[in-house]
Design a protein around this motif. Sequence first.
Motif, PDB file in Angstrom:
ATOM      1  N   GLN A 534       0.890  -1.200   0.052  1.00  0.00           N
ATOM      2  CA  GLN A 534      -0.037  -0.009   0.144  1.00  0.00           C
ATOM      3  C   GLN A 534       0.903   1.205   0.061  1.00  0.00           C
ATOM      4  N   ARG A 538       0.469   4.152  -2.675  1.00  0.00           N
ATOM      5  CA  ARG A 538       0.578   5.750  -2.287  1.00  0.00           C
ATOM      6  C   ARG A 538       1.672   6.504  -2.853  1.00  0.00           C
ATOM      7  N   LYS A 541       1.183   7.151  -6.764  1.00  0.00           N
ATOM      8  CA  LYS A 541       0.152   7.939  -6.872  1.00  0.00           C
ATOM      9  C   LYS A 541       0.868   9.248  -6.859  1.00  0.00           C
ATOM     10  N   GLU A 542       1.488   9.516  -5.779  1.00  0.00           N
ATOM     11  CA  GLU A 542       2.390  10.829  -5.708  1.00  0.00           C
ATOM     12  C   GLU A 542       3.369  11.213  -6.859  1.00  0.00           C
ATOM     13  N   GLU A 641      -3.982  -0.589   6.438  1.00  0.00           N
ATOM     14  CA  GLU A 641      -3.367   0.193   5.319  1.00  0.00           C
ATOM     15  C   GLU A 641      -1.869   0.760   5.787  1.00  0.00           C
TER      16      GLU A 641
END
Length: 643
Positions: A534, A538, A541-542, A641
């Motif tokens: 996860q 993340r 995505k950044e 998460e």
Amino acid sequence: MSLQSTIETHVKAAVAEIYKAELPAVEFQATRKEFEGDITVVVFPMLRVVKGNPVQIGTQIGEYLVAQVEEITAFNVVKGFLNLVVADAFYMNAFAEIQATENFGKTPEAGKAVMVEYSSPNTNKPLHLGHVRNVLLGYSVSEIIKAAGSKVYKTQIINDRGIHICKSMLAWERYGNGETPESTGLKGDKLVGNYYVKFESVFQKEYTKWLTSDEGLSKFQELKETQLDKILKEVVSIESKDVKLNKHLAIEVSEEDLRKGFKKFFKNQYFGDYSEVGQAAKEMLRKWEAGDAETVALWKKMNQWVYDGFEVTYKNIGVDFDSYYYESNTYLLGKDNIEEGLKKGVFERDPDGSVWCDLTEDGLDRKIVLRADGTAVYMTQDIGTAIQRVKDHPDVGGMIYTVGNEQDYHFQVLFLILKKLGYDWAENLFHLSYGMVDLPSGKMKSREGTVVDADDLINEVAATAGEISEELGKLDGYTDEEKKALYKTIGLGALKYYILKVDPKKRILFDPKESVDFQGNTGPFIQYTYVRIQAILRKAKELNVPASVEGARDLHPKEKELIKLVQDYPATIQLAAAQKSPAIIANYTYDLVKEYNSFFQQVQILGTDNVADQSFRVALSKEVGQVIESAFGLLGIDVPERM
């Protein structure tokens, strides 16, 4: 057609063309890690129809496959094993299909429903560690069977009547001073359990005093000399070195077991014939059976306390039920079915009026199904309850009973009787038998109040998870509430995984601290890998790195291994459902996580300069994470998460 089916078709064609022989089947296995290849054809079984050197046979078939099957790019032969190398393009296409599949691994519902019974506690005490294994197994098997394509009804039968609850009722009546769960702050099941322990304490003092009296010593000797057969019946229920002694088996009874059996038998005789509190509890049971209003009201009140307590525990553990059966409603069921069985010749009536089922031709005993006075036995009730369940749920085509291995023989008999009565669904009955759970400190004993309470166990594993997490120092920025929720997720995951990773039939020594280890084959280790994935997603995505697959590419060996393992997920669910074993799901997930961590160590995911590699590896990581979450869901385990 699957790749394995394609290869099988062409292997048979190769044998027919080269050797003019017909091969009935092809045996496959996974290629051993030390050899190049993705799937292995075992040549040795072919020697039944093809004469020759296995290496030469393997070589000729390998050459044929490379020429005829687009997906096979190379091969090697090691002794009698033909290792085939599968093209990267095949795995890229397979991965694209996996990505496009909603609820990957799970099969749409079809066919007859399955009813799964689990928990089924007595109402005289809280749920304990033994119940925890039961409910975790029953719930997980329900979820696995559902994922494999069957409708599932989760149920339990609550043992809410009998002498056990009367013991708690009597003790509360005499010593409770009107206390309630509200007045004490105790969960209702704990409060009722305390009075069960209180009853046993009073009874034990009374029994010990009587046993040392002249009357007690005289009776002890008399029974020892005259009641050997009855003593042996008690011995059959005692475990000796993990082997159940059944009277129908010709097993020699040791002196130690004889002494244990006699003491148990004698104590039961005393309870029924001499004990003041024993007589009072039996009188309370007689009043309940007669419908005495005051007794029934007390029974309802104390049972409700227990039901409310159970529901809190079930919610904490994370299991649920679709329906409930109560022994107080079912204990008279089955008598009509006995009459039906007599007419069919399944049962026979003895001269004293008792009814039996003779199973000696099937290698079992004669089994009583109705006493001479017309009262039912547990077998009668179980026969009637099974039949009633199908009446209540006509789409049920099979049932699974989650019950400890001390009841193995009982279910052999029950299932055979139901088959003889002619019920088609009786062909699909399964006893999900499991071994005991021990702690490093030893066995649990409910009468002495030394049972490991399920609620306390949940709190203990959560606290242990908290201690280890604090030591690792990775909780900066968490609020106290977030920490508490995380500790429970990790602790419960540790407990559930530790129990479910073991084959149900095996006995377990449960060590709470060992279960919460963040390394090795544990729940927290797998949860941590999911959290790692996860974090990667993340970060991707950044950085605006999409999780996508575009065009053909050469696969890194570690990428290929991961795709192969992910591909196995649907078949793993089907296998676990067929074998009623959550351990298959648990250990598959551990293998997947080990392979992902190896991939993580050896392959750059976001660190590579190749944009296509970045996107593919993020997509692969995402899919692995989804499979971990799905598989852990089948085990009833949540994944956090962050950790």
